[in-house]
Design an enzyme around this catalytic site. Sequence first.
Site, PDB file in Angstrom:
ATOM      1  N   SER A 124       9.288  -9.294  -3.931  1.00 19.56           N
ATOM      2  CA  SER A 124       8.114  -9.723  -3.160  1.00 19.56           C
ATOM      3  C   SER A 124       7.071 -10.296  -4.104  1.00 19.56           C
ATOM      4  CB  SER A 124       7.530  -8.530  -2.392  1.00 19.56           C
ATOM      5  OG  SER A 124       6.514  -8.939  -1.507  1.00 19.56           O
ATOM      6  N   GLN A 149       8.947  -3.785  -7.413  1.00 24.93           N
ATOM      7  CA  GLN A 149       7.976  -3.322  -8.400  1.00 24.93           C
ATOM      8  C   GLN A 149       8.281  -3.763  -9.820  1.00 24.93           C
ATOM      9  OE1 GLN A 149       5.086  -2.030  -8.169  1.00 24.93           O
ATOM     10  NE2 GLN A 149       5.072  -1.613  -5.972  1.00 24.93           N
ATOM     11  N   CYS A 190      -3.599  13.676   2.989  1.00 25.65           N
ATOM     12  CA  CYS A 190      -5.000  13.645   3.417  1.00 25.65           C
ATOM     13  C   CYS A 190      -5.489  12.225   3.687  1.00 25.65           C
ATOM     14  CB  CYS A 190      -5.879  14.271   2.339  1.00 25.65           C
ATOM     15  SG  CYS A 190      -5.338  15.877   1.773  1.00 25.65           S
ATOM     16  N   GLY A 193       8.731  -9.424   1.333  1.00 30.56           N
ATOM     17  CA  GLY A 193       9.701  -8.544   0.710  1.00 30.56           C
ATOM     18  C   GLY A 193      10.348  -7.612   1.712  1.00 30.56           C
TER      19      GLY A 193
END
Length: 460
Positions: free
Chosen positions: A194, A177, A320, A69
């Site tokens: 994709s 998506q 994080c 993709g």
Amino acid sequence: MAYFDAASAAPLHPVARQALLASLDEGWADPARLYREGRRARLLLDAAREAMAECVGCRPDELVFTPSGTRAVHSGVAGALAGRRRVGSHLIVSAVEHSSVLHAAEAHEAGGGSVTQVGVDRAGAVDPAAYAAVLREDTALACLQSANHEVGTEQPVSRVAEACRAAGVPLLVDAAQSLGWGRVEGDWSLLTGSAHKWGGPAGVGLLAVRKGVRFAPQGPGDERESGRAPGFENLPAIVAAAASLRAVRAEAAAEAARLRELTERIRSRVPELVPDVEVVGDPSRRLPGIVTFSCLYVDGETLLHELDRAGFSVSSGSSCTSSTLTPSHVLKAMGVLSEGNVRVSLPPGTAAEDVERFLEVLPGTVAAVREKLGAPAATETVRAAGPDLVVDALGRRCPIPVIELAKVIGDVPVGGTVRVLSDDEAARLDIPAWCEMRGQEYVGEEPAEKGTAYLVRRIS
């Protein structure tokens, strides 16, 4: 183990597995050759292209297969820009595009082109009027995702496509998506996808370019895939990708309704079960299986590890968990809390029992992570002291600067200020987000000798 990261890669669909194994025996030959084995391979390739084109909503000769993709995006952006270079070199993208689109934009800008990035609202959606306002006479291409990969928000593609069509500008839609759930509505010009996002094998992307769109493939020429995707086709994977897309589309309506109920259960119950949580993304215009939330005073990497130990595979846009220690560009563009971010993306077939178990495990897991970091309790209050305080959080990463702010805000009287010194990029998002959640006033930021000073005024 409950796998809740389908937005990264969906588990291989059973139909994809069957088609892959079958085509390994039938589709190994070169489809460009005229002998029997080559003709058989060509029939498989043509059938896969026709099936995929039907699902996408384009002609078979408008669609080519790429090795991924990302390659489809890069080829589509580069080819469209080159095809319209006489018009100009202006490229428009949204601030929440997939990194493949943003990297293509960076390369274009580095090569002398110009790029305009359109911002989004707090739900992660672009304003069609804002998109239309940046269209120019020298705009060569506009890009807009169909739905966001991190927060699930669906974009107003039809309205943006209408504005682009009126301006004579092609619109490239990254549909990675959403393609498994249905066609992309609107008058788009180029589209990418994709296979591993909908349950097909990895290593298969698609690029659709409508007839009439000026397109100049970049790089050395090749006779395969209309010259737009050089190299020998991975025919077994392509056949499996097409078969799985048809299969998931046949199941999409029923499965979408079921997953929406499960994700809505998470969206509504997480704030009830876990204090100091912000659920992000559009509450209604969203993909069926994605829900994202951020937890104050939580180290995202530790939280993901603890959830993994508890049997849940989830992902995060928190800084994080990033080697660059910068927050997700999507969360940053939305202006929402980034620390302790969790993205739950449910694959088709997810059991309701797994979601219930996740909701049972999450509160204790978050509480344990907060306790390790010394975070203040949700009801904790502290004494009043001087009118101003300085918190030195230099060299300390999320969520420590916010935790230290929360600990001392009660040490200043109403009207007093806390100045937080931080060199963590995430503080620029998380401190204002904390103020909004806690009913305090975010005054702004100032340059400091080291890092940045973030000013917070206590108003309650």
